[in-house]
Design an enzyme around this catalytic site. Structure first.
Site, short mmCIF file in Angstrom:
data_model
loop_
_atom_site.label_atom_id
_atom_site.label_comp_id
_atom_site.label_asym_id
_atom_site.label_seq_id
_atom_site.Cartn_x
_atom_site.Cartn_y
_atom_site.Cartn_z
N LYS A 182 0.84 -1.20 0.00
CA LYS A 182 0.00 0.00 0.00
C LYS A 182 0.88 1.26 0.00
CE LYS A 182 -0.33 -0.35 5.03
NZ LYS A 182 -1.18 -0.78 6.17
N TYR A 206 15.00 29.94 7.68
CA TYR A 206 13.84 30.71 8.17
C TYR A 206 13.78 30.75 9.69
CZ TYR A 206 11.95 30.30 3.41
OH TYR A 206 11.75 30.36 2.06
N ARG A 266 -10.89 -0.24 14.82
CA ARG A 266 -10.76 0.58 13.61
C ARG A 266 -11.67 -0.06 12.57
NH1 ARG A 266 -4.81 1.30 10.98
NH2 ARG A 266 -5.44 -0.64 9.96
N MET A 323 10.89 24.08 2.26
CA MET A 323 10.18 23.22 1.32
C MET A 323 11.15 22.46 0.40
SD MET A 323 7.24 24.08 -1.52
CE MET A 323 6.12 24.83 -0.36
C1 LIG Z 1 -0.53 -1.87 6.76
C2 LIG Z 1 -1.20 -3.15 7.07
C3 LIG Z 1 -0.46 -4.32 7.24
C4 LIG Z 1 1.05 -4.33 7.30
O1 LIG Z 1 1.45 -3.76 8.53
P1 LIG Z 1 3.00 -3.66 8.93
O2 LIG Z 1 3.00 -3.21 10.33
O3 LIG Z 1 3.60 -2.64 8.00
O4 LIG Z 1 3.58 -5.00 8.72
C5 LIG Z 1 -1.14 -5.51 7.41
N1 LIG Z 1 -2.50 -5.54 7.42
C6 LIG Z 1 -3.23 -4.41 7.28
C7 LIG Z 1 -4.71 -4.50 7.34
C8 LIG Z 1 -2.62 -3.19 7.10
O5 LIG Z 1 -3.35 -2.09 6.97
#
Ligand SMILES: *Cc1c(COP(=O)(O)O)cnc(C)c1O
Length: 393
Positions: free
Chosen positions: A53, A285, A151, A333
């Protein structure tokens, strides 16, 4: 089109000129393969889903998914359906799952692309069933239980209803329940009482599935820390993400090297300017840094537009001219400054922000500490302005 971040590894390397680049994120695909093999050895009886992801945690989803497949990942996981479609468009034909859905999402496109989808609630299951009927294909669905994360996932009180609806849709031929799954809240804190409680809740959710007459292919609950430390959580499939890229999920679990992992990303830049300045000179800055005496300043041409956290102002470590330096003053930036003290360097010399650490450079974990965040965020936020250069393809 930003071909550097969206195409195959060799083409991406071609589009980033060697040497004279402002900044580059070198991605070692050999490290990705080795990390996947290490993780598979930690979970020898389970299949492995490499999570790619958010563009492979900033490393490039397509080349990293390919490397993970080469090392034996039989599944690839993404958050959004769009991320999964991009992998299909790049030629990935293996098992692929995505889990972040909203009402009206592209269910039918996912079903027709052979992508496994996820349902945490009746609205999602109903939309999947409708889309499958419309397409004439059988949807592959993972039902997600909330075993305590609070969640995503279906609460225990609603689970029997979700399972019964899935059973009915399966009997009709609209879908097949391919997976039952959940996600940990505190797997990066070994011994946390929520871990055992979540596993108990998961076993109860699985028992309800069996009672309803469903026979899923894969049961899965383990992220990186659970894959590395908790064999009883492996079930049929583990879902590591950050560890695929060679980062430890948390200092409590151990350093990357202790876990047999190798960080895949090295972020570096070419110094844009090196100059002598007098003592008492304000830097960047807000003048939050003032030179303590006559000194040499070096300009590193990356900033928060490249994903360098502004929170690391005055704190982020950089290897320049053989030594660790600290960001002097604010991260802007497009650039920040380091004070070389009595040392010299030249424009064009390399500044290494982070990497595996074996050339003496800082690691993403060092930046995480400096910025008050986690290594995950440091690598994931490296922006598309930084070309990815692939080695080990
Ligand atoms: C991001 C995610 C993972 C992987 O998690 P890591 O801690 O990066 O290994 C696995 N399952 C779900 C549902 C996730 O959102």
């Amino acid at each position: 089109m930003n071909s550097v971040n969206s195409v195959t590894a060799p083409a991406a390397a071609d589009t980033a000129p060697a040497g004279a680049v402002r900044a580059r994120a070198e991605i070692d695909l050999g490290a990705v393969r080795d990390n996947v093999r290490t993780l598979r050895a930690r979970a020898p009886r389970a299949e492995l889903m490499a999570v790619v992801k958010s563009d492979g945690y900033g490393h490039g989803a397509v080349p990293c998914a390919r490397a993970a497949r080469e090392a034996g990942a039989s599944w690839i996981g993404t958050a959004t359906p769009e991320e999964a479609f991009a992998l299909r468009a790049a030629g990935d034909r293996g098992r692929l799952m995505c889990w972040v859905w909203t009402p009206g999402g592209p269910w039918r496109e996912a079903i027709e692309a052979g992508i496994d989808v996820s349902a945490s609630a009746r609205w999602a299951l109903d939309e999947i069933t409708e889309a499958a009927r419309a397409s004439g294909r059988t949807a592959r669905v993972h039902l997600k239980a909330d075993t305590g994360l609070g969640r995503g996932g279906c609460q225990p009180a609603d689970w029997a209803d979700l399972v019964a609806a899935a059973r009915a849709a399966e009997a009709e031929g609209a879908l097949k329940v391919t997976g039952i799954w959940s996600h940990f809240a505190c797997a990066d804190e070994p011994g946390h009482p929520s871990i055992a409680a979540q596993l108990d809740a998961f076993r109860e959710a699985l028992a309800a599935v069996a009672r309803a007459g469903l026979d899923p292919e894969v049961r899965h609950h383990a992220n990186s820390p659970a894959t590395l430390t908790l064999p009883e959580s492996h079930f049929d499939l583990v879902r590591p993400g950050v560890s695929v890229y060679g980062l430890s999920p948390s200092p409590e679990i151990g350093a990357a090297a202790e876990l047999g992992l190798r960080p895949a990303m090295t972020l570096s830049a070419s110094l844009a300017l090196v100059k002598r300045v007098p003592g008492g000179h304000g830097v960047s800055y807000g003048h939050t840094y003032t030179t303590p005496g006559e000194t040499t300043l070096a300009l590193v041409p990356v900033g928060y537009g490249d994903g360098i956290p502004r929170h690391a102002s005055g704190a982020g470590p950089v290897l320049v001219a053989g030594k660790w330096r600290t960001v002097a003053g604010r991260v802007a930036m497009d650039q920040f400054v380091v004070d070389l003290g009595g040392d010299t360097a030249a424009a064009g010399d390399e500044a290494v922000l982070f990497g595996p650490g074996d050339r003496g450079e800082p690691t993403a974990e060092d930046w995480a500490r400096a910025a008050g965040t986690i290594g995950y965020e440091i690598v994931t936020r490296v922006s598309h302005r930084v070309p990815r250069v692939y080695v080990g393809a």
